[in-house]
Enzyme design. Structure first.
Site, PDB file in Angstrom:
ATOM      1  N   THR A  40      32.391  43.441  44.333  1.00  0.00           N
ATOM      2  CA  THR A  40      33.861  43.478  44.198  1.00  0.00           C
ATOM      3  C   THR A  40      34.377  43.944  42.812  1.00  0.00           C
ATOM      4  O   THR A  40      33.624  44.017  41.854  1.00  0.00           O
ATOM      5  CB  THR A  40      34.460  42.094  44.573  1.00  0.00           C
ATOM      6  OG1 THR A  40      33.959  41.715  45.838  1.00  0.00           O
ATOM      7  CG2 THR A  40      35.942  42.072  44.606  1.00  0.00           C
TER       8      THR A  40
ATOM      9  N   GLU B  37      31.633  43.659  55.119  1.00  0.00           N
ATOM     10  CA  GLU B  37      32.486  42.490  54.925  1.00  0.00           C
ATOM     11  C   GLU B  37      32.215  41.379  55.927  1.00  0.00           C
ATOM     12  O   GLU B  37      32.429  40.205  55.614  1.00  0.00           O
ATOM     13  CB  GLU B  37      33.954  42.929  55.023  1.00  0.00           C
ATOM     14  CG  GLU B  37      34.908  42.090  54.207  1.00  0.00           C
ATOM     15  CD  GLU B  37      34.648  42.192  52.717  1.00  0.00           C
ATOM     16  OE1 GLU B  37      34.543  43.313  52.208  1.00  0.00           O
ATOM     17  OE2 GLU B  37      34.551  41.140  52.069  1.00  0.00           O
TER      18      GLU B  37
ATOM     19  N   SER C 216      36.436  34.623  48.723  1.00  0.00           N
ATOM     20  CA  SER C 216      36.688  33.975  47.438  1.00  0.00           C
ATOM     21  C   SER C 216      37.740  34.742  46.644  1.00  0.00           C
ATOM     22  O   SER C 216      38.186  34.277  45.600  1.00  0.00           O
ATOM     23  CB  SER C 216      35.413  33.933  46.600  1.00  0.00           C
ATOM     24  OG  SER C 216      34.383  33.291  47.301  1.00  0.00           O
TER      25      SER C 216
ATOM     26  N   ARG D  10      42.348  43.258  53.567  1.00  0.00           N
ATOM     27  CA  ARG D  10      40.898  43.167  53.678  1.00  0.00           C
ATOM     28  C   ARG D  10      40.475  43.543  55.085  1.00  0.00           C
ATOM     29  O   ARG D  10      41.259  43.459  56.028  1.00  0.00           O
ATOM     30  CB  ARG D  10      40.440  41.741  53.351  1.00  0.00           C
ATOM     31  CG  ARG D  10      39.951  41.607  51.932  1.00  0.00           C
ATOM     32  CD  ARG D  10      39.612  40.181  51.625  1.00  0.00           C
ATOM     33  NE  ARG D  10      38.206  39.894  51.781  1.00  0.00           N
ATOM     34  CZ  ARG D  10      37.701  39.111  52.699  1.00  0.00           C
ATOM     35  NH1 ARG D  10      38.471  38.536  53.589  1.00  0.00           N
ATOM     36  NH2 ARG D  10      36.415  38.881  52.736  1.00  0.00           N
TER      37      ARG D  10
ATOM     38  N   THR E 213      37.310  45.392  47.443  1.00  0.00           N
ATOM     39  CA  THR E 213      35.886  45.179  47.709  1.00  0.00           C
ATOM     40  C   THR E 213      35.342  46.003  48.869  1.00  0.00           C
ATOM     41  O   THR E 213      36.096  46.413  49.759  1.00  0.00           O
ATOM     42  CB  THR E 213      35.644  43.678  48.008  1.00  0.00           C
ATOM     43  OG1 THR E 213      34.246  43.423  48.005  1.00  0.00           O
ATOM     44  CG2 THR E 213      36.218  43.278  49.343  1.00  0.00           C
TER      45      THR E 213
END
Ligand SMILES: *[C@@H]1O[C@H](CO)[C@@H](O)[C@H](O)[C@H]1NC(C)=O
Ligand SMILES: *[C@@H]1O[C@H](CO)[C@@H](O)[C@H](O)[C@H]1NC(C)=O
Ligand SMILES: *[C@@H]1O[C@H](CO)[C@@H](O)[C@H](O)[C@H]1NC(C)=O
Length: 559
Positions: free
Chosen positions: A385, A424, A444, A109, A403
């Site tokens: 996402t 993000e 999440s 991420r 995402t």
């Protein structure tokens, strides 16, 4: 006993014999084709957000690719079919289980760029909505991550994974109905029309495209071609990165080439959590794995069975779930990047005695104010996402959530490269008081893999921002403990407890249960954005069932 005529008795015996023979035949047939019923597969399957991308994933598997090859190809495809959800300007978490049962998490991420805006959190929005602004762009990890997992688990050539998507992006596809409906929404329509995204998502007259119009990404096709030939370095140290940074600067952003170079993929062991006889592998913090594990372990302590949905018991079952969700909201602040915030902040979420203590605080017939759940300082909710679940014929399983954060990220499109940038860093809002260079925002996202003692596997995950925990947890509860098959488990209407602990029912949720919960004191809200989507693949006794959520008009593919 009634008296039957002898000929009738004969008939009964004859009928009995016929049935017995039929049963034996059926058994033989089912042993021969292993009893896999219609719609299930025997070798491999892909569940992505759309049939097109599931099929592209499957085509990789059929050409000898691994589940990782299939997942990468399906995600690249998704960046064109559902460009609002993810893309190479974003990041992902892959949970990967090999045939031996080792489970690794590749977390790529986005991270905070070294050049971040020091007072970033003072820009945090105070209300639910789509957040624009180039200060929210995190360093994209997507391609570095694909490179790392492909190097470890890939079987096909890197360039091969890009081929189908380059073709789609260049030739165009009819705008899918799901995206068409989304673009009709006034908020989304305005978001796109007033941003640089309009270059690819609008007509010549600057209004958004409609379902069926041809959607093309010519610049992205060119960018993907270069990356297919030259590898991820073309993005992180080469010409594409150079062009991308220029576009970000033009949009007022501060991201630097050095920021791109600084990105590192994190490879970790999954956290393995028992749920009765089942073992669940989840991604560790700052991913949402510990929150998912916490709510499921709270629920596992109640005696749940298919009867838990009978009559009034259904009210009690959902009451318990809602209470568990409120406590889970109260724990959101435990999730943060362990590299920067002390390594143990989320360990208690999987600690047996902590889980038991919290479960004891769930009252059977009442609810409480936010402070009771440690949720006096609610975070913000958001949506977005995508998720893909893949299982290949050699038993490699991949659960991947990807995402660019909110819908179309922050609506920053790079005209030179065709890349849509993430936003993000808004994930820190309401969940952190400080931000550090290199830190990953709390999430999440929870791509997980469950295994049973008898060798069964469930590869599952979801999208929908803050709704991910509810969507995935309820699907797993429905499947494991409430007796539903995978399709019904995912299709069942959900209840979403938002960050304010307000209870929101998905349209179609059982009205009598809703009323019963109201009588117990639950405040119900008017959440309009049920963008919860769960995609899963399950293997049991040699048969594979794959389900893509119909909420996003998805379909899976397998063989
Ligand atoms: C813009 O163009 C599209 C397709 O050419 C058309 O359907 C639409 O009505 C136009 N909108 C306006 C406001 O002119
Ligand atoms: C809730 O249940 C407890 C026992 O389980 C009982 O003592 C109490 O009276 C009940 N409260 C309400 C408001 O029904
Ligand atoms: C939660 O409460 C805050 C403040 O009262 C409000 O601004 C926000 O919109 C609420 N969020 C939801 C999802 O209702």
């Amino acid at each position: 006993m009634a008296k039957y005529k002898p000929w009738l008795v004969c008939c009964f015996i004859f009928a009995g014999l016929i049935s017995a023979v039929a049963l034996v035949c059926l058994c033989i047939v089912s042993i021969v084709d292993r009893g896999c019923v219609g719609g299930s597969f025997t070798q491999a399957a892909v569940s992505a957000d759309s049939l097109r991308c599931s099929e592209i994933g499957r085509s990789m598997l059929k050409q000898g690719g691994s589940a990782v090859d299939g997942a990468i190809a399906a995600l690249l495809c998704t960046s064109v079919v559902n460009p609002q959800s993810m893309g190479i300007g974003g990041g992902s978490i892959f949970t990967i289980r090999n045939k031996k049962g080792d489970v690794k998490v590749y977390n790529f991420r986005e991270t905070v760029p070294p050049s971040f805006k020091r007072d970033l959190l003072s820009d945090c929005p105070t209300e639910f909505g789509l957040t624009t602004g180039s200060q929210w762009i995190g360093v994209p990890g997507e391609l570095r991550g694909y490179e790392a997992v492909h190097k470890q688990y890939g079987k096909l050539r890197w360039a091969k994974l890009f081929e189908p998507t380059i073709k789609l992006a260049r030739e165009g596809i009819p705008l899918p109905p799901f995206l068409g409906n989304l673009l009709k929404n006034q908020i989304v329509k305005a978001h796109v029309e007033k941003s640089s995204l309009c270059e690819v998502l609008c007509n010549k007259n600057k209004t958004v495209l409609s379902t069926g119009d041809i959607l093309r990404f010519p610049k992205l096709a060119k960018t993907m071609e270069t990356i297919a030939e030259q590898g991820a370095d073309a993005f992180y140290t080469g010409e594409i990165g150079h062009d991308l940074i220029q576009d970000i600067e033009a949009a007022g952003g501060t991201l630097k080439r050095e920021d791109l170079k600084s990105f590192h993929v994190r490879v970790e062991d999954a956290w393995t959590v028992p749920l009765g006889d089942v073992k669940m592998h989840v991604p560790p913090p700052p991913a949402g794995g510990p929150l998912l594990a916490f709510i499921l372990r709270l629920m596992k302590g109640f005696p749940l069975s298919p009867h838990s949905l009978d009559g009034d018991q259904k009210i009690q079952t959902y009451h318990r779930y809602i209470e568990a969700a409120k406590f889970t909201n109260g724990q959101k602040r435990s999730i943060n990047d362990p590299v920067f915030n002390g390594r143990k902040s989320a360990d208690h979420l999987i600690d047996h005695s902590f889980v038991n203590r919290i479960r004891d605080m769930i009252s059977p017939n009442r609810t409480h104010n936010n402070a009771y759940y440690n949720n006096a300082k609610p975070s913000r909710d958001h949506v977005g996402t995508t998720h893909v679940s893949v299982l290949d014929k050699d038993g490699l399983a991949v659960s991947a959530t990807s995402t660019i954060n909110q819908l179309f990220g922050g609506a920053v499109y790079s005209p030179r490269t065709g890349i849509i940038l993430n936003n993000e860093l808004t994930d820190f809002c309401g969940r952190a008081d400080n931000v550090f260079a290199g830190e990953q925002p709390p999430s999440s996202m929870a791509p997980v893999i469950l295994e049973t003692k008898s060798g069964g596997l469930l590869v599952i995950g979801g999208s929908g921002g803050s709704m991910i925990t509810s969507a995935v947890a309820l699907s797993i509860i429905n499947r494991l403990w409430l007796g539903m098959n995978l399709k019904d488990a995912i299709a069942a209407r959900i209840v979403f407890v938002d960050s304010n602990n307000t209870v929101n029912f998905e349209p179609g949720f059982d009205k009598s249960v809703k009323d019963g919960l109201g009588a117990l004191g639950h405040k119900s809200g008017k959440w309009k954005y049920f963008m919860n989507v769960v995609n899963a693949v399950e293997k049991e006794n040699g048969c594979i069932v794959a389900v893509s959520d119909s909420r996003k008009m998805g379909e899976s593919a397998g063989y």
